[in-house]
Design a protein around this motif. Sequence first.
Motif, short mmCIF file in Angstrom:
data_model
loop_
_atom_site.label_atom_id
_atom_site.label_comp_id
_atom_site.label_asym_id
_atom_site.label_seq_id
_atom_site.Cartn_x
_atom_site.Cartn_y
_atom_site.Cartn_z
N UNK A 229 49.67 -25.71 -11.19
CA UNK A 229 49.24 -24.53 -10.43
C UNK A 229 48.46 -23.62 -11.36
N UNK A 230 47.20 -23.39 -11.05
CA UNK A 230 46.34 -22.56 -11.90
C UNK A 230 46.57 -21.08 -11.60
N UNK A 231 46.68 -20.73 -10.34
CA UNK A 231 46.91 -19.32 -9.98
C UNK A 231 47.47 -19.23 -8.57
N UNK A 232 48.14 -18.10 -8.31
CA UNK A 232 48.56 -17.72 -6.96
C UNK A 232 48.20 -16.26 -6.80
N UNK A 233 47.51 -15.95 -5.73
CA UNK A 233 47.06 -14.56 -5.48
C UNK A 233 47.37 -14.19 -4.03
N UNK A 234 47.92 -12.98 -3.88
CA UNK A 234 48.03 -12.37 -2.55
C UNK A 234 47.07 -11.19 -2.53
N UNK A 235 46.10 -11.24 -1.63
CA UNK A 235 45.14 -10.16 -1.57
C UNK A 235 44.84 -9.78 -0.13
N UNK A 236 44.41 -8.53 0.03
CA UNK A 236 43.99 -8.06 1.34
C UNK A 236 42.52 -7.66 1.27
N UNK A 237 42.04 -6.99 2.29
CA UNK A 237 40.62 -6.62 2.31
C UNK A 237 40.27 -5.59 1.25
N UNK A 238 41.29 -4.92 0.70
CA UNK A 238 41.05 -3.90 -0.33
C UNK A 238 40.99 -4.52 -1.73
N UNK A 239 41.94 -5.41 -2.03
CA UNK A 239 41.97 -6.02 -3.36
C UNK A 239 43.22 -6.86 -3.55
N UNK A 240 43.62 -7.06 -4.81
CA UNK A 240 44.77 -7.90 -5.15
C UNK A 240 46.06 -7.12 -4.92
N UNK A 241 46.98 -7.75 -4.16
CA UNK A 241 48.30 -7.15 -3.91
C UNK A 241 49.29 -7.66 -4.95
N UNK A 242 49.29 -8.95 -5.19
CA UNK A 242 50.15 -9.57 -6.21
C UNK A 242 49.43 -10.80 -6.74
N UNK A 243 49.66 -11.11 -8.02
CA UNK A 243 48.97 -12.24 -8.62
C UNK A 243 49.78 -12.80 -9.78
N UNK A 244 49.56 -14.08 -10.09
CA UNK A 244 50.23 -14.71 -11.22
C UNK A 244 49.61 -14.20 -12.53
N UNK A 245 50.26 -14.54 -13.63
CA UNK A 245 49.81 -14.07 -14.93
C UNK A 245 48.39 -14.54 -15.23
N UNK A 246 47.64 -13.68 -15.85
CA UNK A 246 46.28 -14.03 -16.25
C UNK A 246 45.23 -13.78 -15.19
N UNK A 247 45.66 -13.40 -13.99
CA UNK A 247 44.70 -13.15 -12.92
C UNK A 247 44.54 -11.64 -12.75
N UNK A 248 43.44 -11.14 -13.20
CA UNK A 248 43.15 -9.71 -13.06
C UNK A 248 41.97 -9.45 -12.13
N UNK A 249 41.19 -10.49 -11.90
CA UNK A 249 40.01 -10.34 -11.05
C UNK A 249 39.72 -11.64 -10.34
N UNK A 259 37.36 -16.51 3.30
CA UNK A 259 38.50 -15.60 3.17
C UNK A 259 38.60 -14.67 4.38
N UNK A 260 37.47 -14.22 4.87
CA UNK A 260 37.46 -13.37 6.07
C UNK A 260 38.01 -14.14 7.27
N UNK A 261 37.64 -15.41 7.34
CA UNK A 261 38.13 -16.24 8.43
C UNK A 261 39.64 -16.46 8.31
N UNK A 262 40.12 -16.70 7.09
CA UNK A 262 41.55 -16.92 6.86
C UNK A 262 42.36 -15.67 7.14
N UNK A 263 41.74 -14.51 6.98
CA UNK A 263 42.44 -13.25 7.21
C UNK A 263 42.70 -13.02 8.70
#
Length: 420
Positions: A229-249, A259-263
């Motif tokens: 697993x390289x990364x896991x990110x939870x994000x909304x239309x504003x930005x990152x809500x929660x993310x795994x280590x090393x993911x800042x952007x 992503x808009x479609x998935x939302x």
Amino acid sequence: MNQTFVVILNRFLLSLIMKNKFRLHPKVIIIISFFMGIVMIASAYFELSESKKEIYRLFDREAASLIETIRLSSINTLHASDEIENLLTDRLLDNARFIRHLDSSGRLTEKDLAAYAKMNSLFRINILNAEGIRVLSNGVPTPGYFRKGESSSRRPKEINELLSGKTDQVVVGLRESRIAGEQRFAVALARANKKGAIIINLDAASLLEFRKNIGIGKIVQDIASNPGIVYIVLQDSVGIVAASKGVTKINSVIEDELLQQALTIDKPFTREFTFKGNKVYEVIQQLSYEGENIGIFRIGLAMDEIRNLETRMVRRVVILFFLLAAISIIVLSIVFTMQNLKSVSTELSKFKTFTGTVLGNMGEAVIVVDKDFIVSLFNKQAEKLFHTSSEEVLNRHLKFFAKDLFEALEKLIFQGAANV
């Protein structure tokens, strides 16, 4: 498998050539080898392409299972957090009702409030009159905090609704304190005869620590620590809500159509995505709780298996190419050698035929033997001289019909060898 087939096929062609079943021109050999190369390389490419498709299908199943696990864990976490808040709310409201009962007697003092707050682990108990002025509290007023005549703008709007008689109780929930900047969890209840409000809050540090330990961020960190697993990110239309280590952007929802479609659509989407310069297999799915769209989960899976398969594909094609080239060179060399040997053999046969004809028609008796004195030529004059036919002596030893001649030749050869 492909290499074995090539070797067997070339051996079969070679055996046919060596047995003179048919003759092949060198150009035909080259064309056949080239054609076999194309077939084998295409076969290898097809085989490895099918393997690649199967790996992608496994990726799809693994990714769907993984993101569903994270979604369910997150929903359970949110549900557990809500249950804790509900229990906390019920406890504070029960305390507020008891304070209201004591307050209705008119004998409640700040000392009583302080004792009750300490016994029940409450941070603050404030009692407001009908105008919203604080008249009783368990704590000493903080410097800079108005005890009397404080502005209604500093109070939560829910308290104003309570003071106006629109409701009997409100849950303020988590709120940052105005002075210390710490988080508090508060509820409020109308005083007896709606003569004001009773506000109770507690320090929310324990609740926040609980959320931190079992929250979505914790789930993301724990699951993302697994290999592959390289990364896991939870994000909304504003930005990152929660993310795994090393993911800042990471690319935003606004700039990505998928992503808009998935939302807006609650189903998993998969794609190849470039993250920090490397290709990953990404699965995306919406996270919603009790009808509220919280955001989308994005999970990036390492594509090491795909890259290894592509490396094996290139390596196999290269090996097949060199194998076919080597076999073709060997086959061509053998064909050229055999053709040369056949030409020499034909010329030798012609020479033997010519020589045999000349010797056979000579006027003198001629007998030709090999080194073992086996007769290979016996002309007509020799038949007359020895009174026997050539059929009876050919391929037989000289001594069986000309013993004296054999002994004389043998003696002559022996003497010649001794002189040497």
